[in-house]
Design a protein around this motif. Sequence first.
Motif, PDB file in Angstrom:
ATOM      1  N   LEU A   1       0.833  -1.238   0.366  1.00  0.00           N
ATOM      2  CA  LEU A   1       0.040   0.146   0.384  1.00  0.00           C
ATOM      3  C   LEU A   1       1.253   1.646  -0.024  1.00  0.00           C
ATOM      4  O   LEU A   1       2.138   1.499   0.854  1.00  0.00           O
ATOM      5  N   THR A   2       0.371   2.484  -0.578  1.00  0.00           N
ATOM      6  CA  THR A   2       1.293   3.812  -0.625  1.00  0.00           C
ATOM      7  C   THR A   2       0.145   4.930  -0.414  1.00  0.00           C
ATOM      8  O   THR A   2       0.678   5.924   0.258  1.00  0.00           O
ATOM      9  N   THR A   3      -1.094   4.308   0.109  1.00  0.00           N
ATOM     10  CA  THR A   3      -2.022   5.169   0.355  1.00  0.00           C
ATOM     11  C   THR A   3      -2.956   4.300   1.295  1.00  0.00           C
ATOM     12  O   THR A   3      -3.598   3.806   0.809  1.00  0.00           O
TER      13      THR A   3
ATOM     14  N   ILE B   1      -1.866   8.997   4.924  1.00  0.00           N
ATOM     15  CA  ILE B   1      -3.227   8.524   5.059  1.00  0.00           C
ATOM     16  C   ILE B   1      -4.097   9.344   5.299  1.00  0.00           C
ATOM     17  O   ILE B   1      -3.884  11.337   5.362  1.00  0.00           O
ATOM     18  N   ARG B   2      -5.298   9.117   4.390  1.00  0.00           N
ATOM     19  CA  ARG B   2      -6.301  10.277   3.914  1.00  0.00           C
ATOM     20  C   ARG B   2      -6.736  10.386   5.453  1.00  0.00           C
ATOM     21  O   ARG B   2      -7.018  10.162   6.431  1.00  0.00           O
ATOM     22  N   GLU B   3      -8.215  11.535   5.107  1.00  0.00           N
ATOM     23  CA  GLU B   3      -9.112  12.376   5.885  1.00  0.00           C
ATOM     24  C   GLU B   3      -9.658  11.017   6.405  1.00  0.00           C
ATOM     25  O   GLU B   3     -10.675  10.732   5.440  1.00  0.00           O
TER      26      GLU B   3
ATOM     27  N   GLU C   1       2.164  12.947   4.745  1.00  0.00           N
ATOM     28  CA  GLU C   1       0.978  13.350   5.368  1.00  0.00           C
ATOM     29  C   GLU C   1      -0.007  12.392   6.031  1.00  0.00           C
ATOM     30  O   GLU C   1      -0.454  11.192   5.755  1.00  0.00           O
ATOM     31  N   ILE C   2       0.149  13.360   6.707  1.00  0.00           N
ATOM     32  CA  ILE C   2      -1.399  12.947   7.921  1.00  0.00           C
ATOM     33  C   ILE C   2      -2.033  13.444   7.374  1.00  0.00           C
ATOM     34  O   ILE C   2      -2.274  14.697   8.065  1.00  0.00           O
TER      35      ILE C   2
END
Length: 208
Positions: free
Chosen positions: A152-154, A178-180, A200-201
């Motif tokens: 996984l990259t995201t 790590i998305r919203e 990015e978080i």
Amino acid sequence: DCIGLKQIDIPDSITIIGRSAFSGCNSLVSAAIGNGVKEIGWCAFKECTSLTTVTIPDTVEEMENSIFDGCKSLKSVVLGKALETIDSYTFAHCTALTDITIPESVTTICHNAFEGCTALVSLTIPNSVTDIENFAFAWCTSLSSIILPESLTTINRYVFNNCSSLENIVIPSTVENIREKAFNECKNLKSIVIPNSVKEIEDSAFKL
């Protein structure tokens, strides 16, 4: 009208199970899918509320969305080794599901694929999986252990939304974003391991 149908044996001569083919057959307990089947259309077994187990043969290459959505008695699933995508809502609201093995052929788990599988306690996702879409495991309220793949990259938005039994999570060393609200409302989360690969978080990623 399939109200009284309890068992089906699909022969090897069948290559396609069409859309909504057995949808709403509430008495169906057992479905044997023949080794000639290559494609299963959307909602094929949707809301077959008495279906308990299913084995997808290795010949099946495509399963469209919502095939087992609402199969409330489905406890065990074996997926075939030719399947590349677990489509959206495939096992949504399968509230008895406790045992599923994802084969190494799978590369994508689509949005809401396991939404509301409230009996699912643990799951290992193989390293072949490169994309887990939004809400894939949302409202899996008994999920306490999940092993994420080193591919996984995201980690997408709301993937583990309201997984209220999840206590520990190790983010793979390949993940960059790590998305919203990825872990929104994971109220029992006690330990998170975030690797140096993460750049990015996003907002509210671990919001309660």
